[in-house]
Structure formats: structure tokens, C-alpha cells
Design a protein around this motif. Structure first.
Motif, PDB file in Angstrom:
ATOM      1  N   MET A  29      -9.098  -0.038   7.738  1.00 16.01           N
ATOM      2  CA  MET A  29      -9.678  -1.381   7.791  1.00 16.01           C
ATOM      3  C   MET A  29      -8.760  -2.370   7.091  1.00 16.01           C
ATOM      4  O   MET A  29      -8.343  -2.142   5.957  1.00 16.01           O
ATOM      5  CB  MET A  29     -11.057  -1.393   7.118  1.00 16.01           C
ATOM      6  N   ALA A  30      -8.425  -3.445   7.767  1.00 18.59           N
ATOM      7  CA  ALA A  30      -7.514  -4.439   7.209  1.00 18.59           C
ATOM      8  C   ALA A  30      -8.215  -5.289   6.160  1.00 18.59           C
ATOM      9  O   ALA A  30      -9.360  -5.707   6.340  1.00 18.59           O
ATOM     10  CB  ALA A  30      -6.971  -5.338   8.315  1.00 18.59           C
ATOM     11  N   ILE A  31      -7.557  -5.547   5.063  1.00 26.90           N
ATOM     12  CA  ILE A  31      -8.079  -6.447   4.041  1.00 26.90           C
ATOM     13  C   ILE A  31      -7.852  -7.885   4.462  1.00 26.90           C
ATOM     14  O   ILE A  31      -8.742  -8.735   4.364  1.00 26.90           O
ATOM     15  CB  ILE A  31      -7.414  -6.160   2.682  1.00 26.90           C
ATOM     16  N   VAL A  32      -6.631  -8.181   4.925  1.00 27.37           N
ATOM     17  CA  VAL A  32      -6.294  -9.493   5.498  1.00 27.37           C
ATOM     18  C   VAL A  32      -5.689  -9.214   6.862  1.00 27.37           C
ATOM     19  O   VAL A  32      -4.597  -8.644   6.949  1.00 27.37           O
ATOM     20  CB  VAL A  32      -5.298 -10.267   4.610  1.00 27.37           C
ATOM     21  N   GLN A  33      -6.386  -9.600   7.915  1.00 31.15           N
ATOM     22  CA  GLN A  33      -5.973  -9.263   9.260  1.00 31.15           C
ATOM     23  C   GLN A  33      -4.539  -9.718   9.543  1.00 31.15           C
ATOM     24  O   GLN A  33      -4.193 -10.875   9.379  1.00 31.15           O
ATOM     25  CB  GLN A  33      -6.922  -9.907  10.281  1.00 31.15           C
ATOM     26  N   PRO A  62      -2.956  -4.314   6.228  1.00 29.96           N
ATOM     27  CA  PRO A  62      -1.512  -4.104   6.377  1.00 29.96           C
ATOM     28  C   PRO A  62      -0.918  -5.090   7.382  1.00 29.96           C
ATOM     29  O   PRO A  62      -1.630  -5.639   8.217  1.00 29.96           O
ATOM     30  CB  PRO A  62      -1.428  -2.668   6.894  1.00 29.96           C
ATOM     31  N   PRO A  63       0.416  -5.308   7.309  1.00 30.01           N
ATOM     32  CA  PRO A  63       1.030  -6.308   8.189  1.00 30.01           C
ATOM     33  C   PRO A  63       1.324  -5.767   9.579  1.00 30.01           C
ATOM     34  O   PRO A  63       1.610  -4.579   9.755  1.00 30.01           O
ATOM     35  CB  PRO A  63       2.334  -6.630   7.451  1.00 30.01           C
ATOM     36  N   VAL A  70      -0.538  -3.321  -3.675  1.00 25.80           N
ATOM     37  CA  VAL A  70      -0.321  -3.687  -2.273  1.00 25.80           C
ATOM     38  C   VAL A  70       0.491  -2.613  -1.568  1.00 25.80           C
ATOM     39  O   VAL A  70       0.176  -2.201  -0.437  1.00 25.80           O
ATOM     40  CB  VAL A  70       0.384  -5.055  -2.180  1.00 25.80           C
ATOM     41  N   LEU A  71       1.551  -2.136  -2.216  1.00 27.51           N
ATOM     42  CA  LEU A  71       2.389  -1.092  -1.632  1.00 27.51           C
ATOM     43  C   LEU A  71       1.573   0.158  -1.302  1.00 27.51           C
ATOM     44  O   LEU A  71       1.655   0.693  -0.182  1.00 27.51           O
ATOM     45  CB  LEU A  71       3.507  -0.744  -2.615  1.00 27.51           C
ATOM     46  N   LEU A  72       0.781   0.629  -2.251  1.00 27.78           N
ATOM     47  CA  LEU A  72       0.004   1.846  -2.031  1.00 27.78           C
ATOM     48  C   LEU A  72      -1.034   1.666  -0.927  1.00 27.78           C
ATOM     49  O   LEU A  72      -1.260   2.572  -0.118  1.00 27.78           O
ATOM     50  CB  LEU A  72      -0.682   2.277  -3.332  1.00 27.78           C
ATOM     51  N   TYR A  73      -1.663   0.487  -0.883  1.00 25.32           N
ATOM     52  CA  TYR A  73      -2.650   0.257   0.175  1.00 25.32           C
ATOM     53  C   TYR A  73      -1.991   0.292   1.552  1.00 25.32           C
ATOM     54  O   TYR A  73      -2.519   0.905   2.491  1.00 25.32           O
ATOM     55  CB  TYR A  73      -3.365  -1.079  -0.026  1.00 25.32           C
ATOM     56  N   ILE A  74      -0.834  -0.373   1.687  1.00 23.71           N
ATOM     57  CA  ILE A  74      -0.155  -0.407   2.987  1.00 23.71           C
ATOM     58  C   ILE A  74       0.274   0.996   3.402  1.00 23.71           C
ATOM     59  O   ILE A  74       0.162   1.373   4.576  1.00 23.71           O
ATOM     60  CB  ILE A  74       1.053  -1.366   2.930  1.00 23.71           C
ATOM     61  N   MET A  75       0.737   1.795   2.448  1.00 26.65           N
ATOM     62  CA  MET A  75       1.161   3.153   2.780  1.00 26.65           C
ATOM     63  C   MET A  75      -0.022   4.047   3.143  1.00 26.65           C
ATOM     64  O   MET A  75       0.153   5.086   3.805  1.00 26.65           O
ATOM     65  CB  MET A  75       1.966   3.749   1.628  1.00 26.65           C
ATOM     66  N   TYR A  76      -1.199   3.637   2.733  1.00 29.51           N
ATOM     67  CA  TYR A  76      -2.407   4.359   3.134  1.00 29.51           C
ATOM     68  C   TYR A  76      -2.905   3.896   4.499  1.00 29.51           C
ATOM     69  O   TYR A  76      -3.252   4.712   5.363  1.00 29.51           O
ATOM     70  CB  TYR A  76      -3.502   4.146   2.083  1.00 29.51           C
ATOM     71  N   ALA A  77      -2.898   2.585   4.733  1.00 26.34           N
ATOM     72  CA  ALA A  77      -3.533   2.025   5.918  1.00 26.34           C
ATOM     73  C   ALA A  77      -2.629   1.919   7.134  1.00 26.34           C
ATOM     74  O   ALA A  77      -3.061   2.169   8.265  1.00 26.34           O
ATOM     75  CB  ALA A  77      -4.110   0.636   5.586  1.00 26.34           C
TER      76      ALA A  77
END
Length: 287
Positions: free
Chosen positions: A1-5, A9-10, A67-74
Motif C-alpha cells: 500500500m502506497a503512503i504517497v501515491q 514508493p516511487p 523512507v529507504l526501508l519502507y521503499i525496499m519493503y513496498a
């Protein structure tokens, strides 16, 4: 699930756009060369809007690795990547270790005190960390190498870079602790004086001395220099194509160099040039 669409993640398009913009960050730092005003640390100023130094530092510096850890998860889930290669996690682990120390352990558990900071400094540092986290996170989570073969082909560079990174981190920690010892010593002295006189112990937020151990014998900002070495080694782990690592190193250097030169002027004004015994700001024998 994206936190900021589209951003956390980008998407690839947004990530590439941010990376292209991020490489021009040094332009923003040009103001630091002409203006000494920097309301944080030893040059902090009194203001009703100031943020507590420890809380401010911990919250702004934590943003990048979170932020890095979230992106690597999502992001791998969105891209259908089952497992990221170990080289990606090595780079991410180094980044997280550094910032766990710098953002959590150092300010909240090790530092005796920290001067308050301006909200402007907090906002700018927070934005730096978020953009850096997205840039690096996107690369490591799917927009960079995604196979083990990529890392197996450059294992020797990974080893050398990791050694350099480790020495840079240890040097950073050593010189940070030397700075802490100045305030710990001041606090011990005040404790003894307070016990003898019955007076209340004053804050040591603004206690400063010229550090002299380790690389401080040559430069006044040895901890900055060690951090540059650390991130240079980290970039070597990823290789020339690891452009977010290169951008991070350059952006760190361009913002820390004028800050170090400003700090040298501050030391000269406070203690006198003769007391500095020829020390440079950050690069031995040069700057």
C-alpha cells in the motif's frame, strides 16, 4: 500500500525525475559560502521557535533510513520482484547502521547535551533525508540491479568498499566521542563544584573547547572528513553506476565543506588563530 501515491514508493518516472533534480542540490548550498548564519549546533541562536536539539536531530535524521526501508519493503512487491540480491541489502544495511547511530543512538543516548536548532534547519535537513531516501531506496528496491550475478561480478570492489566504509564509520564514531568528552568533562567538573558549593548544575550546551585527539590534530572537523571517507567507500561498494550513492556523497560534501569553513572561522573568533596551531577546517594541509 502506497503512503504517497507515486512517491512512496516511487514510480520509475517519478524516481528518475527526482534523481535528475537531486544531482543539482549543490546549487542550493551556494548560499552557505556567503552567509555564516546557521542556527544549529555551536552557532545556534536564541529563539522562542527553536526545537530541542536532541529531538530535532533524531527526527530529521531518521527520515532517510525510514523512507529507504519502507521503499525496499513496498516497491519489490509492486514490481513483482521476489527477492532482492544480497548486494542491495548490503548497501541498505550500511546506510541504516550509519543512521541508527547518527540519528538514534548518538543524540538520544550518547550525547550529554545538544544545542537547540531553528525549525528552518530541521525542515531543510528533513527534506534532504526524504529525497535521499527515495533516490537510494528506488535504486536498491528495483530500479537498480536485481540479480545476484551483478554483485558476483564485482565482489572484490564490494569488499574493498566495505572495508573503507567500516574505517570511515569507526573514525566518525571515534571523533564524535572525542567531542562528547569535552562536555562530559565539563559536566563532571560542574558536578564537583556543585557538590562543594551546594549550587545547581548549569547546562553544558554551550561548552566548547578545541578538540585535539586523532585527526583533530590536523583538522577541526575530523568527524566530517571521516564521514566523507565512509560514504566514498559505500559508493565504491555499489560501483560507478550507483548514481544515487554518488549524488549522496557529492551533496554531503558540498553542504559540509562550507559548514566546516564557517566552523573554522567560529573557532578563530572564539579562541584566536594562534590557538588553532595551523589546523585546517576539514582537509589536512589544504582546507
Amino acid at each position: 500500500m502506497a503512503i504517497v501515491q507515486g512517491w512512496l514508493p516511487p514510480t520509475r518516472e517519478n524516481w528518475e525525475f527526482l534523481c535528475s533534480v537531486w544531482q543539482y542540490f549543490p546549487v542550493i548550498t551556494l548560499g552557505q559560502w556567503v552567509v555564516d548564519w546557521y542556527p544549529q549546533g555551536k552557532t545556534s541562536t536564541e529563539s522562542r521557535w527553536n526545537i530541542d536539539g536532541k529531538i530535532g536531530w533524531a527526527t530529521m535524521e531518521s527520515a532517510g533510513f525510514v523512507v529507504l526501508l519502507y521503499i525496499m519493503y513496498a516497491l519489490p512487491r509492486e514490481l513483482g520482484i521476489g527477492e532482492l540480491p544480497w548486494g542491495n541489502w548490503t548497501l541498505a544495511g550500511c546506510f541504516v547502521i550509519h543512521y541508527m547511530y547518527r540519528a538514534i543512538v548518538s543524540p538520544l543516548f550518547l550525547n550529554p547535551s545538544m544545542s537547540p536548532m531553528s525549525p528552518l534547519v530541521w525542515i531543510m535537513a528533513f527534506a534532504f533525508q526524504v529525497m535521499n531516501g527515495i533516490s537510494i531506496g528506488g535504486y536498491l528496491a528495483g530500479y537498480g540491479p536485481t540479480t545476484q550475478d551483478h554483485w558476483a561480478a564485482r565482489s572484490e570492489y564490494l569488499f574493498i568498499g566495505l572495508v573503507i566504509w567500516c574505517w570511515g564509520l569507526l573514525g566518525n564514531m571515534f571523533h564524535d566521542d572525542d567531542l562528547r568528552e569535552i562536555r562530559r568533562a565539563a559536566n563532571r567538573k560542574q558536578q564537583r563544584e556543585a557538590k562543594a558549593s551546594g549550587k545547581r548544575v548549569e547546562s553544558v550546551d554551550k561548552v566548547y573547547m578545541i578538540p585535539k585527539n586523532g585527526l583533530f590534530s590536523y583538522v577541526l572537523h575530523a568527524h566530517y572528513l571521516c564521514e566523507w571517507v565512509e560514504w566514498a567507500g559505500w559508493w565504491m561498494i555499489g560501483g560507478w553506476g550507483f548514481h544515487p550513492g554518488r549524488a549522496f556523497l557529492i551533496n554531503e560534501m558540498t553542504t559540509m565543506l562550507p559548514r566546516a569553513l564557517q566552523g573554522k572561522r567560529w573557532y578563530e573568533q572564539k579562541f584566536g588563530k594562534e590557538k588553532l596551531e595551523g589546523r585546517k577546517a576539514i582537509i589536512p594541509g589544504l582546507l
